[in-house]
Design an enzyme around this catalytic site. Structure first.
Site, PDB file in Angstrom:
ATOM      1  N   CYS A  93       0.829  -1.199   0.000  1.00 25.68           N
ATOM      2  CA  CYS A  93       0.000   0.000   0.000  1.00 25.68           C
ATOM      3  C   CYS A  93       0.870   1.259   0.000  1.00 25.68           C
ATOM      4  CB  CYS A  93      -0.900  -0.007   1.238  1.00 25.68           C
ATOM      5  SG  CYS A  93      -2.131   1.324   1.267  1.00 25.68           S
ATOM      6  N   ASP A  95       0.361   3.675   1.830  1.00 19.46           N
ATOM      7  CA  ASP A  95       0.293   4.189   3.196  1.00 19.46           C
ATOM      8  C   ASP A  95       1.695   4.501   3.726  1.00 19.46           C
ATOM      9  OD1 ASP A  95       0.096   4.179   6.175  1.00 19.46           O
ATOM     10  OD2 ASP A  95      -1.991   3.651   5.778  1.00 19.46           O
ATOM     11  N   ARG A  97       2.836   4.526   6.568  1.00 21.94           N
ATOM     12  CA  ARG A  97       3.250   3.695   7.696  1.00 21.94           C
ATOM     13  C   ARG A  97       3.690   2.297   7.273  1.00 21.94           C
ATOM     14  NH1 ARG A  97      -2.496   4.727  10.441  1.00 21.94           N
ATOM     15  NH2 ARG A  97      -2.985   4.320   8.239  1.00 21.94           N
ATOM     16  N   HIS A 153      -2.214  -4.543   5.182  1.00 20.08           N
ATOM     17  CA  HIS A 153      -1.875  -3.965   6.491  1.00 20.08           C
ATOM     18  C   HIS A 153      -3.120  -3.528   7.251  1.00 20.08           C
ATOM     19  CE1 HIS A 153      -2.625   0.364   5.594  1.00 20.08           C
ATOM     20  NE2 HIS A 153      -2.396  -0.019   4.356  1.00 20.08           N
ATOM     21  N   CYS A 156      -6.302   0.068   6.936  1.00 22.96           N
ATOM     22  CA  CYS A 156      -6.082   0.526   5.560  1.00 22.96           C
ATOM     23  C   CYS A 156      -7.217   1.450   5.123  1.00 22.96           C
ATOM     24  CB  CYS A 156      -5.991  -0.680   4.627  1.00 22.96           C
ATOM     25  SG  CYS A 156      -5.742  -0.239   2.896  1.00 22.96           S
TER      26      CYS A 156
END
Length: 259
Positions: A93, A95, A97, A153, A156
């Site tokens: 992703c 993302d 993080r 993860h 999400c």
């Protein structure tokens, strides 16, 4: 090359002024015109900009990498400059993080990577989603990676949006159509766990969507061929950054022990 690039940007900015000038307020229009002038080199005398802390962060980050990693591994980077032979393609992703190189401690040259909203892989289609398709094709055909890992993860945002569709309170130009790739995963979760709370359903969908993408990988002829020939393994992974856990599983074409 730099001049050519600047000219391209200038032309794009001019189109903005031409097409949406009536929609821009005077302040924004003035900034666009100033930027055009700066790119064209017409303004040579203007006060220096305030300290760019974000640019400094990038410089500091590279300095750390150069000093602590690049300079201490010159031979490794010399070999990587000649060619790359990653064992993994990791689709994760976007993302902030969820960095596979950080989470899985990949070294430079170890993992080819593709990142998108909710780490999704669409079904094979030469006319749509060609960006992620080209990543997969290059990794399998050119780099001949041994593994493709789809890494989901916790928490999400893309899966959260998928589970909330249709939601007319917010509109997106790209996201809603993209996350529909995961509709089979959503359907399965709602059918099998419809009595759970939304948060639990999202967690299940985050994992089920990974499995859906693993299945979609097999619609790519070159992926399917490599899997059948035993030269490529499809792997799923799930990173829980709330509890600091990672679990993985793999798709086998012959009996194998689950991981």
């Amino acid at each position: 090359m730099a001049k050519h690039s600047a000219e391209v940007v200038v032309e794009g900015l001019k189109k903005i002024l031409l097409n949406v000038q009536e929609e821009l307020d005077e302040k924004v229009q003035s900034k666009v015109e100033k930027l055009i002038a700066e790119l064209q080199g017409r303004q040579h005398h203007h006060p220096p900009p305030p300290c760019d802390h974000d640019a400094q962060r990038l410089d500091d980050g590279f300095h750390f990498f150069k000093t602590n990693i690049f300079d201490k591994n010159r031979e490794c980077f010399k070999k990587l400059a000649e060619d790359q032979h990653p064992k993994f393609l990791v689709i994760s992703c976007s993302d902030s993080r969820v960095s596979p190189s950080v989470v899985l401690n990949f070294k430079p040259g170890e993992a080819f990577a593709g990142r998108n909203i909710a780490n999704m892989v669409p079904q094979f289609d030469q006319l749509r989603h060609t960006e992620i398709g080209s990543v997969i094709e290059y990794a399998v055909k050119e780099l001949q990676v041994d593994n493709i890992l789809i890494m989901g993860h916790s928490r999400c945002g893309g899966i959260k949006r998928l589970m909330s569709l249709p939601d007319q309170t917010q509109t997106y130009d790209f996201i809603d159509e993209w996350v529909k790739i995961g509709l089979p995963a959503k359907k399965k979760v709602l059918e099998e766990a419809g009595d759970l709370c939304p948060e639990q359903q999202r967690t299940l969908c985050e994992k089920e969507s990974v499995k859906n993408s693993m299945g979609n990988l097999l619609t790519y002829p070159f992926v399917r061929s490599a899997v059948v020939n035993g030269t490529l393994t499809l792997r799923g992974g799930y990173y829980d950054f709330v509890n600091g856990d990672f679990e993985q599983w793999k798709m086998c074409t012959k009996p194998c022990h689950p991981q």
